[in-house]
Design an enzyme around this catalytic site. Structure first.
Site, PDB file in Angstrom:
ATOM      1  N   SER A   1       0.847  -1.184   0.000  1.00  0.00           N
ATOM      2  CA  SER A   1       0.000   0.000   0.000  1.00  0.00           C
ATOM      3  C   SER A   1       0.892   1.247   0.000  1.00  0.00           C
ATOM      4  O   SER A   1       2.013   1.235  -0.508  1.00  0.00           O
ATOM      5  CB  SER A   1      -0.918  -0.063   1.227  1.00  0.00           C
TER       6      SER A   1
ATOM      7  N   LYS B   1      -4.859   3.036  -3.609  1.00  0.00           N
ATOM      8  CA  LYS B   1      -4.279   2.383  -2.423  1.00  0.00           C
ATOM      9  C   LYS B   1      -5.286   2.296  -1.271  1.00  0.00           C
ATOM     10  O   LYS B   1      -5.253   1.337  -0.492  1.00  0.00           O
ATOM     11  CB  LYS B   1      -3.010   3.124  -1.980  1.00  0.00           C
TER      12      LYS B   1
HETATM   13  C1  HXC Z   1      -0.189  12.541 -16.627  1.00  0.00           C
HETATM   14  C2  HXC Z   1      -0.050  10.418 -17.505  1.00  0.00           C
HETATM   15  C3  HXC Z   1       1.319  10.327 -17.134  1.00  0.00           C
HETATM   16  C4  HXC Z   1       1.902  11.471 -16.485  1.00  0.00           C
HETATM   17  C5  HXC Z   1       0.752   8.484 -18.111  1.00  0.00           C
HETATM   18  N1  HXC Z   1      -0.351   9.236 -18.094  1.00  0.00           N
HETATM   19  N2  HXC Z   1       1.779   9.102 -17.528  1.00  0.00           N
HETATM   20  N3  HXC Z   1      -0.795  11.501 -17.250  1.00  0.00           N
HETATM   21  N4  HXC Z   1       1.109  12.538 -16.239  1.00  0.00           N
HETATM   22  N5  HXC Z   1       3.181  11.472 -16.101  1.00  0.00           N
HETATM   23  C6  HXC Z   1      -1.643   8.924 -18.667  1.00  0.00           C
HETATM   24  C7  HXC Z   1      -1.526   8.774 -20.173  1.00  0.00           C
HETATM   25  O1  HXC Z   1      -1.583  10.024 -20.827  1.00  0.00           O
HETATM   26  C8  HXC Z   1      -2.748   7.918 -20.501  1.00  0.00           C
HETATM   27  O2  HXC Z   1      -3.938   8.659 -20.520  1.00  0.00           O
HETATM   28  C9  HXC Z   1      -2.840   7.007 -19.271  1.00  0.00           C
HETATM   29  O3  HXC Z   1      -2.098   7.649 -18.229  1.00  0.00           O
HETATM   30  C10 HXC Z   1      -2.235   5.648 -19.537  1.00  0.00           C
HETATM   31  O4  HXC Z   1      -0.897   5.858 -19.972  1.00  0.00           O
HETATM   32  P1  HXC Z   1      -0.099   4.716 -20.760  1.00  0.00           P
HETATM   33  O5  HXC Z   1       1.317   5.111 -20.823  1.00  0.00           O
HETATM   34  O6  HXC Z   1      -0.824   4.370 -22.008  1.00  0.00           O
HETATM   35  O7  HXC Z   1      -0.344   3.490 -19.784  1.00  0.00           O
HETATM   36  P2  HXC Z   1       0.503   2.247 -19.480  1.00  0.00           P
HETATM   37  O8  HXC Z   1       1.497   1.950 -20.545  1.00  0.00           O
HETATM   38  O9  HXC Z   1      -0.460   1.202 -19.137  1.00  0.00           O
HETATM   39  O10 HXC Z   1       1.362   2.680 -18.180  1.00  0.00           O
HETATM   40  C11 HXC Z   1       0.805   2.746 -16.893  1.00  0.00           C
HETATM   41  C12 HXC Z   1       1.391   3.920 -16.108  1.00  0.00           C
HETATM   42  C13 HXC Z   1       2.928   3.948 -16.226  1.00  0.00           C
HETATM   43  C14 HXC Z   1       0.928   3.820 -14.677  1.00  0.00           C
HETATM   44  C15 HXC Z   1       0.864   5.215 -16.724  1.00  0.00           C
HETATM   45  O11 HXC Z   1       3.453   5.060 -15.544  1.00  0.00           O
HETATM   46  C16 HXC Z   1       3.556   2.688 -15.728  1.00  0.00           C
HETATM   47  O12 HXC Z   1       3.613   1.698 -16.471  1.00  0.00           O
HETATM   48  N6  HXC Z   1       4.038   2.619 -14.500  1.00  0.00           N
HETATM   49  C17 HXC Z   1       4.636   1.392 -13.933  1.00  0.00           C
HETATM   50  C18 HXC Z   1       5.884   1.676 -13.204  1.00  0.00           C
HETATM   51  C19 HXC Z   1       5.643   2.593 -12.033  1.00  0.00           C
HETATM   52  O13 HXC Z   1       4.826   3.488 -12.103  1.00  0.00           O
HETATM   53  N7  HXC Z   1       6.414   2.413 -10.987  1.00  0.00           N
HETATM   54  C20 HXC Z   1       6.311   3.243  -9.840  1.00  0.00           C
HETATM   55  C21 HXC Z   1       5.448   2.613  -8.891  1.00  0.00           C
HETATM   56  S1  HXC Z   1       5.660   3.413  -7.362  1.00  0.00           S
HETATM   57  P3  HXC Z   1      -4.605   9.181 -21.912  1.00  0.00           P
HETATM   58  O14 HXC Z   1      -5.812   9.940 -21.467  1.00  0.00           O
HETATM   59  O15 HXC Z   1      -3.578  10.058 -22.559  1.00  0.00           O
HETATM   60  O16 HXC Z   1      -4.928   7.962 -22.696  1.00  0.00           O
HETATM   61  C22 HXC Z   1       4.286   3.327  -6.548  1.00  0.00           C
HETATM   62  C23 HXC Z   1       4.401   3.831  -5.153  1.00  0.00           C
HETATM   63  C24 HXC Z   1       3.189   4.593  -4.753  1.00  0.00           C
HETATM   64  O17 HXC Z   1       3.315   2.910  -7.008  1.00  0.00           O
HETATM   65  C25 HXC Z   1       3.398   5.260  -3.436  1.00  0.00           C
HETATM   66  C26 HXC Z   1       4.724   5.926  -3.256  1.00  0.00           C
HETATM   67  C27 HXC Z   1       5.006   6.427  -1.855  1.00  0.00           C
END
Ligand code: HXC
Length: 278
Positions: free
Chosen positions: A148, A166
């Site tokens: 979480s 979360k």
């Molecule tokens: C605004 C964003 C964005 C950003 C993506 N989007 N990045 N919007 N700012 N920086 C939007 C896109 O424009 C799109 O909307 C939608 O999100 C989906 O984006 P995709 O890139 O097509 O999605 P996908 O390839 O499925 O990627 C999912 C993701 C990506 C969450 C967006 O960041 C990812 O794969 N993350 C995995 C790795 C990660 O995040 N690790 C960190 C976890 S840490 P539209 O409208 O344009 O279609 C964590 C800890 C939390 O979770 C707590 C910390 C204390």
């Protein structure tokens, strides 16, 4: 600190641990801690290359390792991977629902699909993993550990999507503790604070802000991957046999309401007026 200094080296021997998103960061750290204690480890993730590297690292502990790609948002895909893991390693004893997505974005700019992506990965992905594993967990009287975050119980700027996801994860965790306790299945969450060297910390904190963040944390530092992984080992161990439905906050005190911005203003004013560094 080595987990094997505190837990007998074979304390997880023959246990099967499955970690979603286990290819990197905190999640891989958790997988490695279990492997170091003798567990057979299964991991899944979206990127083959990352998963292969992680699997190689995990194999160096000398136990069986299973690694297959899937996206936790795709239920049939995840279900197939979890079935394949069963064929390869046996029934899951410890399910770690850890796959997550995050990026900072103001609510008014965030697209509905951006909100959905994070909720789908964190919340629906966690449910998918539990649903696909429940028969195995019944067989082993196993446990579930959700990853979480403080965002689940405190609002953070630029994090409405993560907070919603979360908070849902912790609520799911409690519901499963309630419903599946009768099968001997325990369900708990770990809420990490900022953890150094992780993708999450990199995404949330602009470069050069680490020291400023540390100043706001009661323990005055980021946490380490090991400090999260060792709590996961504890939760899966017999030491935690009566713990279910709990969120274990591992954040150096970051999310205590008293360490928020208002408190710091008061503290600074008091220090200036009293000349006492407090
Ligand atoms: C605004 C964003 C964005 C950003 C993506 N989007 N990045 N919007 N700012 N920086 C939007 C896109 O424009 C799109 O909307 C939608 O999100 C989906 O984006 P995709 O890139 O097509 O999605 P996908 O390839 O499925 O990627 C999912 C993701 C990506 C969450 C967006 O960041 C990812 O794969 N993350 C995995 C790795 C990660 O995040 N690790 C960190 C976890 S840490 P539209 O409208 O344009 O279609 C964590 C800890 C939390 O979770 C707590 C910390 C204390």
């Amino acid at each position: 600190m080595l987990v094997t200094e505190y837990f007998p080296k074979d304390s997880m021997k023959d246990k099967v641990v499955f970690v979603t998103g286990g290819g990197s960061g905190i999640n891989l750290g958790i997988a490695k801690h279990f492997a170091a204690l003798g567990a057979k480890v299964g991991i899944c993730g979206r990127r083959q290359e990352k998963l292969d590297e992680a699997a190689e690292e995990l194999r160096s502990f000398g136990n069986e390792v299973f690694a297959e790609t899937c996206d936790v948002r795709d239920y049939p895909g995840l279900q197939e991977v979890i079935e394949n893991c069963y064929e390869s390693l046996g029934p899951i004893d410890v399910l770690v629902c850890a796959a997550a997505g995050n990026f900072p974005c103001p609510a008014e700019v965030l697209s509905p699909n951006g909100f959905k992506s994070v909720v789908d990965i964190d919340l629906r992905g966690s449910f998918h993993a539990c649903h696909a594993s429940v028969e195995q967990l019944k067989e082993t009287k196993g446990c579930i550990i959700f990853i979480s975050a403080g965002q689940a119980f405190l609002p953070y700027p630029l994090q409405c999507h993560v907070g919603a996801a979360k908070a849902g994860v912790d609520n799911l965790m409690k519901n499963l503790a309630l419903e599946w306790g009768k099968h001997g299945i325990r369900s708990n969450s770990i809420a990490p604070g900022p953890i150094e060297g992780t993708e999450g910390a990199r995404r949330l904190a602009p470069p050069g802000t680490k020291d400023l963040i540390d100043e706001q944390i009661p323990l005055r530092r980021h946490g380490t991957i090991e400090e999260i992984a060792q709590v996961a080992v504890f939760l899966a161990s017999p030491l935690a046999s009566y713990i279910t439905g709990s969120v274990i906050v591992v954040d150096g005190g970051q999310n205590l309401p008293g360490s928020g911005a208002g408190f710091n203003v008061i503290q600074q004013a008091w220090q200036e007026q009293s000349g006492n560094p407090g």
